[in-house]
Design an enzyme around this catalytic site. Sequence first.
Site, PDB file in Angstrom:
ATOM      1  CG  HIS A   1      21.971  52.534  10.875  1.00 13.25           C
ATOM      2  ND1 HIS A   1      22.769  52.254  10.309  1.00 13.25           N
ATOM      3  CD2 HIS A   1      20.938  51.434  11.646  1.00 13.25           C
ATOM      4  CE1 HIS A   1      22.023  51.264   9.647  1.00 13.25           C
ATOM      5  NE2 HIS A   1      21.095  50.761  10.133  1.00 13.25           N
TER       6      HIS A   1
ATOM      7  CB  CYS B   1      21.282  49.250   6.603  1.00 11.88           C
ATOM      8  SG  CYS B   1      19.342  48.737   7.721  1.00 11.88           S
TER       9      CYS B   1
ATOM     10  CD  GLN C   1      17.062  46.912  10.884  1.00 11.88           C
ATOM     11  OE1 GLN C   1      17.240  46.987  12.584  1.00 11.88           O
ATOM     12  NE2 GLN C   1      17.375  46.514   9.810  1.00 11.88           N
TER      13      GLN C   1
HETATM   14  O1  GNR Z   1      25.240  44.993  11.221  1.00 16.52           O
HETATM   15  C1  GNR Z   1      24.639  46.160  10.902  1.00 16.52           C
HETATM   16  N1  GNR Z   1      26.573  47.095  10.368  1.00 16.52           N
HETATM   17  C2  GNR Z   1      26.568  48.289  11.197  1.00 16.52           C
HETATM   18  C3  GNR Z   1      27.534  49.017  10.671  1.00 16.52           C
HETATM   19  C4  GNR Z   1      27.654  50.135  10.131  1.00 16.52           C
HETATM   20  C5  GNR Z   1      26.797  50.926  10.617  1.00 16.52           C
HETATM   21  C6  GNR Z   1      25.628  50.559  11.327  1.00 16.52           C
HETATM   22  C7  GNR Z   1      25.913  49.460  11.146  1.00 16.52           C
HETATM   23  S1  GNR Z   1      23.839  49.491  11.820  1.00 16.52           S
HETATM   24  C8  GNR Z   1      24.103  47.413  10.834  1.00 16.52           C
HETATM   25  C9  GNR Z   1      22.661  45.772  11.397  1.00 16.52           C
HETATM   26  C10 GNR Z   1      21.335  47.423  10.850  1.00 16.52           C
HETATM   27  O2  GNR Z   1      20.625  47.126  10.043  1.00 16.52           O
HETATM   28  N2  GNR Z   1      21.103  47.780  11.963  1.00 16.52           N
HETATM   29  O3  GNR Z   1      19.563  48.595  11.825  1.00 16.52           O
HETATM   30 NI    NI Z   2      19.288  49.274   9.413  1.00 13.95          NI
END
Ligand code: GNR
Ligand code: NI
Length: 167
Positions: A133, A91, A51
């Site tokens: 994720h 995300c 990212q």
């Molecule tokens: O901040 C984030 N919150 C979130 C909420 C539910 C499931 C996954 C996440 S990860 C995300 C931060 C992010 O984009 N990580 O790649």
């Molecule tokens: Ni993410």
Amino acid sequence: MALLPILRYPDPRLHKKAAVVERVDESIRKLIADMAETMYEAPGIGLAATQVDVHKRVVVIDVSEDKSKLLAFVNPEILERSGEQICEEGCLSVPGIYEKVSRSERVKVCALDPRGEPFILEAEGLLAVCIQHEIDHLDGKVFVEHLSQLKQGRIKAKLAKQARITA
Ligand code: GNR
Ligand code: NI
């Protein structure tokens, strides 16, 4: 420490596969520190190196209430998974979009810590979601790619509209 710019979907660089880290050295520890600062400032509960346009297998996560439990994973790998949960995900690379995604309820993950020492972690619930994720990001996959083509098209249109407004 430094704040790093976060790539926005549908940037093609979000689809690059991150390379295995051969040696956990000072440059990797600096990357972890900068990623942690960027994650807390965003704010988010996780961040993958992909990212911030660094294509190495490095992830930071902190799902604690008071942001006191930073976890850093180098070369994370899921060894075992079980169960199913559906969580509303967001995300940092897809701002303003929240959608339900099905994931494993529990995962057992191995990784290297910032000193290069191997460790194993068993996670469930939100931490397990976040690990899955973030590993998806390292493999070039954004959470919206778990959704139908119809939803992906709508999300792209919404983000393009937002980009026109903020431009
Ligand atoms: O901040 C984030 N919150 C979130 C909420 C539910 C499931 C996954 C996440 S990860 C995300 C931060 C992010 O984009 N990580 O790649
Ligand atoms: Ni993410």
